[in-house]
Design a protein around this motif. Structure first.
Motif, PDB file in Angstrom:
ATOM      1  N   UNK A   1       0.836  -1.166   0.000  1.00 18.02           N
ATOM      2  CA  UNK A   1       0.000   0.000   0.000  1.00 18.02           C
ATOM      3  C   UNK A   1       0.888   1.238   0.000  1.00 18.02           C
ATOM      4  N   UNK A   2       0.567   2.177  -0.885  1.00 19.26           N
ATOM      5  CA  UNK A   2       1.329   3.424  -0.966  1.00 19.26           C
ATOM      6  C   UNK A   2       0.542   4.539  -0.288  1.00 19.26           C
ATOM      7  N   UNK A   3       1.251   5.355   0.450  1.00 19.49           N
ATOM      8  CA  UNK A   3       0.598   6.454   1.143  1.00 19.49           C
ATOM      9  C   UNK A   3       0.652   7.749   0.349  1.00 19.49           C
ATOM     10  N   UNK A   4       1.471   7.799  -0.678  1.00 19.78           N
ATOM     11  CA  UNK A   4       1.619   9.027  -1.432  1.00 19.78           C
ATOM     12  C   UNK A   4       1.622   8.708  -2.910  1.00 19.78           C
ATOM     13  N   UNK A   5       0.895   9.476  -3.705  1.00 27.59           N
ATOM     14  CA  UNK A   5       0.865   9.318  -5.154  1.00 27.59           C
ATOM     15  C   UNK A   5       1.311  10.621  -5.791  1.00 27.59           C
ATOM     16  N   UNK A   6       2.013  10.486  -6.879  1.00 29.71           N
ATOM     17  CA  UNK A   6       2.382  11.710  -7.593  1.00 29.71           C
ATOM     18  C   UNK A   6       1.129  12.281  -8.265  1.00 29.71           C
ATOM     19  N   UNK A   7       1.191  13.520  -8.648  1.00 30.75           N
ATOM     20  CA  UNK A   7       0.037  14.197  -9.248  1.00 30.75           C
ATOM     21  C   UNK A   7      -0.437  13.486 -10.522  1.00 30.75           C
ATOM     22  N   UNK A   8       0.469  12.929 -11.296  1.00 30.49           N
ATOM     23  CA  UNK A   8       0.086  12.252 -12.536  1.00 30.49           C
ATOM     24  C   UNK A   8      -0.605  10.918 -12.270  1.00 30.49           C
ATOM     25  N   UNK A   9      -0.414  10.319 -11.099  1.00 25.73           N
ATOM     26  CA  UNK A   9      -1.024   9.029 -10.766  1.00 25.73           C
ATOM     27  C   UNK A   9      -2.402   9.175 -10.119  1.00 25.73           C
ATOM     28  N   UNK A  10      -2.732  10.363  -9.691  1.00 26.31           N
ATOM     29  CA  UNK A  10      -4.005  10.574  -9.005  1.00 26.31           C
ATOM     30  C   UNK A  10      -5.179  10.554  -9.969  1.00 26.31           C
ATOM     31  N   UNK A  11      -6.291  10.028  -9.505  1.00 29.51           N
ATOM     32  CA  UNK A  11      -7.530  10.114 -10.262  1.00 29.51           C
ATOM     33  C   UNK A  11      -8.128  11.506 -10.046  1.00 29.51           C
ATOM     34  N   UNK A  12      -8.952  11.982 -10.965  1.00 24.21           N
ATOM     35  CA  UNK A  12      -9.563  13.302 -10.754  1.00 24.21           C
ATOM     36  C   UNK A  12     -10.543  13.267  -9.580  1.00 24.21           C
ATOM     37  N   UNK A  13     -10.707  14.413  -8.937  1.00 28.66           N
ATOM     38  CA  UNK A  13     -11.647  14.516  -7.830  1.00 28.66           C
ATOM     39  C   UNK A  13     -13.069  14.296  -8.341  1.00 28.66           C
ATOM     40  N   UNK A  14     -13.910  13.620  -7.542  1.00 27.84           N
ATOM     41  CA  UNK A  14     -15.300  13.427  -7.970  1.00 27.84           C
ATOM     42  C   UNK A  14     -16.062  14.741  -7.924  1.00 27.84           C
ATOM     43  N   UNK A  15     -17.115  14.802  -8.697  1.00 29.03           N
ATOM     44  CA  UNK A  15     -17.967  15.998  -8.693  1.00 29.03           C
ATOM     45  C   UNK A  15     -18.680  16.089  -7.351  1.00 29.03           C
ATOM     46  N   UNK A  16     -18.880  17.284  -6.826  1.00 30.99           N
ATOM     47  CA  UNK A  16     -19.572  17.414  -5.540  1.00 30.99           C
ATOM     48  C   UNK A  16     -21.014  16.925  -5.638  1.00 30.99           C
ATOM     49  N   UNK A  17     -21.477  16.304  -4.573  1.00 31.41           N
ATOM     50  CA  UNK A  17     -22.851  15.820  -4.536  1.00 31.41           C
ATOM     51  C   UNK A  17     -23.797  16.995  -4.323  1.00 31.41           C
ATOM     52  N   UNK A  18     -24.901  16.989  -5.036  1.00 31.48           N
ATOM     53  CA  UNK A  18     -25.898  18.054  -4.868  1.00 31.48           C
ATOM     54  C   UNK A  18     -26.806  17.664  -3.704  1.00 31.48           C
ATOM     55  N   UNK A  19     -27.004  18.590  -2.813  1.00 31.09           N
ATOM     56  CA  UNK A  19     -27.860  18.340  -1.651  1.00 31.09           C
ATOM     57  C   UNK A  19     -28.771  19.538  -1.443  1.00 31.09           C
ATOM     58  N   UNK A  20     -29.925  19.283  -0.892  1.00 31.61           N
ATOM     59  CA  UNK A  20     -30.876  20.349  -0.598  1.00 31.61           C
ATOM     60  C   UNK A  20     -30.869  20.576   0.911  1.00 31.61           C
ATOM     61  N   UNK A  21     -30.227  21.648   1.342  1.00 29.20           N
ATOM     62  CA  UNK A  21     -30.107  21.940   2.767  1.00 29.20           C
ATOM     63  C   UNK A  21     -31.460  22.267   3.387  1.00 29.20           C
ATOM     64  N   UNK A  22     -32.412  22.700   2.579  1.00 26.48           N
ATOM     65  CA  UNK A  22     -33.724  23.051   3.121  1.00 26.48           C
ATOM     66  C   UNK A  22     -34.399  21.846   3.761  1.00 26.48           C
ATOM     67  N   UNK A  23     -34.248  20.676   3.157  1.00 26.44           N
ATOM     68  CA  UNK A  23     -34.892  19.484   3.720  1.00 26.44           C
ATOM     69  C   UNK A  23     -34.303  19.124   5.075  1.00 26.44           C
ATOM     70  N   UNK A  24     -32.983  19.194   5.196  1.00 28.73           N
ATOM     71  CA  UNK A  24     -32.337  18.885   6.472  1.00 28.73           C
ATOM     72  C   UNK A  24     -32.719  19.913   7.528  1.00 28.73           C
ATOM     73  N   UNK A  25     -32.719  21.184   7.161  1.00 25.09           N
ATOM     74  CA  UNK A  25     -33.100  22.230   8.112  1.00 25.09           C
ATOM     75  C   UNK A  25     -34.561  22.104   8.524  1.00 25.09           C
ATOM     76  N   UNK A  26     -35.406  21.786   7.581  1.00 31.06           N
ATOM     77  CA  UNK A  26     -36.825  21.635   7.895  1.00 31.06           C
ATOM     78  C   UNK A  26     -37.046  20.454   8.841  1.00 31.06           C
ATOM     79  N   UNK A  27     -36.376  19.345   8.597  1.00 31.66           N
ATOM     80  CA  UNK A  27     -36.513  18.175   9.477  1.00 31.66           C
ATOM     81  C   UNK A  27     -36.021  18.505  10.884  1.00 31.66           C
ATOM     82  N   UNK A  28     -34.885  19.183  10.979  1.00 32.44           N
ATOM     83  CA  UNK A  28     -34.366  19.555  12.294  1.00 32.44           C
ATOM     84  C   UNK A  28     -35.270  20.539  13.013  1.00 32.44           C
ATOM     85  N   UNK A  29     -35.808  21.507  12.291  1.00 34.24           N
ATOM     86  CA  UNK A  29     -36.700  22.497  12.898  1.00 34.24           C
ATOM     87  C   UNK A  29     -37.984  21.840  13.385  1.00 34.24           C
ATOM     88  N   UNK A  30     -38.505  20.905  12.611  1.00 38.61           N
ATOM     89  CA  UNK A  30     -39.705  20.173  13.045  1.00 38.61           C
ATOM     90  C   UNK A  30     -39.402  19.353  14.297  1.00 38.61           C
TER      91      UNK A  30
END
Length: 87
Positions: A1-30
């Motif tokens: 197992x390697x702990x460090x990869x060079x920049x050329x060996x790295x996979x691209x970062x995944x796209x950020x997940x879309x989330x709706x904060x309103x649903x979480x806030x509404x559930x918590x407020x309720x």
């Protein structure tokens, strides 16, 4: 197992997940609103046990939840593209 990869060996970062904060806030407020109703209903036994602060804590939770919902809604409106931004 390697702990460090060079920049050329790295996979691209995944796209950020879309989330709706309103649903979480509404559930918590309720949840806080339910806690407030229960704490108000049992205010006397809570005060006798030394937990009268539960009512205040639940009210603060509801208030912060409403502020959070307002902030998220205002940010969504601000970030929404206007008619002149659409192509």
């Amino acid at each position: 197992m390697r702990l460090w990869l060079s920049e050329s060996e790295r996979r691209p970062d995944p796209a950020p997940a879309r989330a709706d904060a309103r649903k979480a806030l509404l559930a918590g407020t309720i949840g806080w609103l339910l806690a407030l109703v229960l704490a108000a209903a049992f205010a006397e036994p809570l005060a006798e046990a030394g937990f009268s602060w539960f009512v205040t804590a639940a009210a603060v939770g509801v208030g912060l939840g409403l502020v959070g919902l307002l902030v998220v809604q205002l940010r969504r409106r601000r970030d929404r593209p206007g008619p002149s931004d659409r192509r």
